[in-house]
Design a protein around this motif. Structure first.
Motif, mmCIF file in Angstrom:
data_model
loop_
_atom_site.group_PDB
_atom_site.id
_atom_site.type_symbol
_atom_site.label_atom_id
_atom_site.label_comp_id
_atom_site.label_asym_id
_atom_site.label_seq_id
_atom_site.Cartn_x
_atom_site.Cartn_y
_atom_site.Cartn_z
ATOM 1 N N ALA A 209 3.177 6.085 7.855
ATOM 2 C CA ALA A 209 2.921 4.937 6.982
ATOM 3 C C ALA A 209 1.419 4.650 6.968
ATOM 4 O O ALA A 209 0.870 4.125 7.938
ATOM 5 C CB ALA A 209 3.693 3.724 7.470
ATOM 6 N N PHE A 210 0.781 4.990 5.878
ATOM 7 C CA PHE A 210 -0.656 4.782 5.724
ATOM 8 C C PHE A 210 -0.861 3.463 4.982
ATOM 9 O O PHE A 210 -0.584 3.345 3.797
ATOM 10 C CB PHE A 210 -1.273 5.944 4.943
ATOM 11 N N ILE A 211 -1.338 2.457 5.713
ATOM 12 C CA ILE A 211 -1.453 1.112 5.157
ATOM 13 C C ILE A 211 -2.744 0.965 4.359
ATOM 14 O O ILE A 211 -3.838 1.244 4.848
ATOM 15 C CB ILE A 211 -1.392 0.051 6.274
ATOM 16 N N THR A 212 -2.596 0.520 3.112
ATOM 17 C CA THR A 212 -3.753 0.257 2.257
ATOM 18 C C THR A 212 -3.780 -1.225 1.888
ATOM 19 O O THR A 212 -2.841 -1.967 2.158
ATOM 20 C CB THR A 212 -3.680 1.076 0.949
ATOM 21 N N GLU A 213 -4.871 -1.625 1.269
ATOM 22 C CA GLU A 213 -4.920 -2.970 0.700
ATOM 23 C C GLU A 213 -3.950 -3.023 -0.476
ATOM 24 O O GLU A 213 -3.533 -1.997 -1.004
ATOM 25 C CB GLU A 213 -6.335 -3.291 0.219
ATOM 26 N N ARG A 214 -3.595 -4.221 -0.879
ATOM 27 C CA ARG A 214 -2.715 -4.358 -2.041
ATOM 28 C C ARG A 214 -3.409 -3.793 -3.271
ATOM 29 O O ARG A 214 -4.617 -3.937 -3.458
ATOM 30 C CB ARG A 214 -2.359 -5.828 -2.269
ATOM 31 N N THR A 215 -2.623 -3.124 -4.097
ATOM 32 C CA THR A 215 -3.184 -2.519 -5.294
ATOM 33 C C THR A 215 -2.229 -2.712 -6.465
ATOM 34 O O THR A 215 -1.084 -3.123 -6.271
ATOM 35 C CB THR A 215 -3.463 -1.020 -5.063
ATOM 36 N N ILE A 216 -2.697 -2.424 -7.656
ATOM 37 C CA ILE A 216 -1.864 -2.580 -8.846
ATOM 38 C C ILE A 216 -1.297 -1.228 -9.249
ATOM 39 O O ILE A 216 -2.039 -0.256 -9.402
ATOM 40 C CB ILE A 216 -2.673 -3.165 -10.014
ATOM 41 N N GLU A 217 -0.002 -1.178 -9.423
ATOM 42 C CA GLU A 217 0.664 -0.019 -10.005
ATOM 43 C C GLU A 217 1.056 -0.379 -11.432
ATOM 44 O O GLU A 217 1.716 -1.402 -11.662
ATOM 45 C CB GLU A 217 1.914 0.351 -9.210
ATOM 46 N N ILE A 218 0.659 0.426 -12.367
ATOM 47 C CA ILE A 218 0.905 0.092 -13.774
ATOM 48 C C ILE A 218 2.206 0.726 -14.248
ATOM 49 O O ILE A 218 2.270 1.929 -14.521
ATOM 50 C CB ILE A 218 -0.286 0.538 -14.642
ATOM 51 N N ASP A 219 3.237 -0.100 -14.311
ATOM 52 C CA ASP A 219 4.554 0.334 -14.780
ATOM 53 C C ASP A 219 4.974 -0.399 -16.050
ATOM 54 O O ASP A 219 5.795 0.092 -16.815
ATOM 55 C CB ASP A 219 5.612 0.115 -13.694
ATOM 56 N N THR A 220 4.421 -1.594 -16.248
ATOM 57 C CA THR A 220 4.797 -2.418 -17.397
ATOM 58 C C THR A 220 3.545 -2.858 -18.167
ATOM 59 O O THR A 220 2.419 -2.733 -17.679
ATOM 60 C CB THR A 220 5.550 -3.681 -16.937
#
Length: 231
Positions: A209-220
């Motif tokens: 589990a590689f923890i990153t900062e919160r990011t935006i995934e563009i699905d909508t």
């Protein structure tokens, strides 16, 4: 670098048939296509030996090449459907790469729909995984959820019910600090072992589990509008 020396390969998957957002992978943020953001990350990386865009579209291919990406082969329509899996295009890519005398140790999945990533973070993930490769079956990026998943609900006959059967509606209203942190997978970076893919699994049972900062995934469309405002 000679093809036979390439050990880390990044794939930027960019099929053209998105339903939620038409031509999602070539939508623009700050006048840059989503595949352009992914290509830029790979070009700046010091740990990726070779990268390419995998697409089923000649239009996408031409756009990718303008950003300086390689498009050595086209993704077949048969594995570019709405229900096509990552396993299908990863296995296909490994087979086609072998024909070019490229036989990597790991595959890095750089999805265009997560544009706001740092190449340094991607390189960190690759370094960590290569160092611990004998201990893990794959690497998947995750981010801490703003609200623990243990407080989520489902609806049954119009009634809200806690997902966790051992909790009631009063208990899930307790402060989030009373609950353990939970994480959701994001599209920042995933890494697979080629030897594992050949055994028909991407992630396996020991996923780092590689923890990153919160990011935006563009699905909508909402995600896309939000990304444009943030940038």
């Amino acid at each position: 670098m000679k093809p036979s020396k390439i050990k880390t390969v990044a794939i930027i998957p960019a099929r053209s048939g998105s339903k939620g957002i038409k031509n999602k992978n070539i939508q623009k943020i700050k006048n840059k296509h989503l595949i352009g953001w992914a290509i830029e990350t790979c070009k700046l990386s010091k740990e990726i030996d070779f990268f390419f865009v995998l697409t089923d579209s000649s239009k996408y291919k031409n756009i990718a090449k303008k950003y300086g990406a390689s498009v050595p082969f086209i993704r077949p329509k048969s594995i570019s459907k709405d229900n096509s899996t990552d396993m299908e295009f990863i296995k296909y890519s490994i087979k086609k790469l072998a024909e070019l005398d490229i036989n990597p140790k790991i595959i890095i999945n750089i999805r265009p729909t997560t544009p706001f990533r740092s190449h340094q973070v991607v390189d960190k993930a690759i370094k960590i995984f290569l160092k611990k490769i004998k201990n893990y079956t794959s690497l998947r990026s995750v981010e801490e959820m703003p609200e623990t998943a243990l407080k989520t609900l489902f609806i049954k006959k119009k009634l809200a019910k806690p997902i966790m059967k051992n909790l009631n509606m009063e208990e899930i209203n307790l402060p989030r600090q009373k609950f353990p942190k939970t994480y959701s997978a994001n599209g920042y970076v995933d890494i697979y072992k080629v030897e594992s893919v050949k055994k028909n699994y991407l992630y396996g049972n020991k996923v780092f589990a590689f923890i990153t900062e919160r990011t935006i995934e563009i699905d909508t469309k909402y995600d896309l509008q939000l990304a444009k405002k943030i940038i």
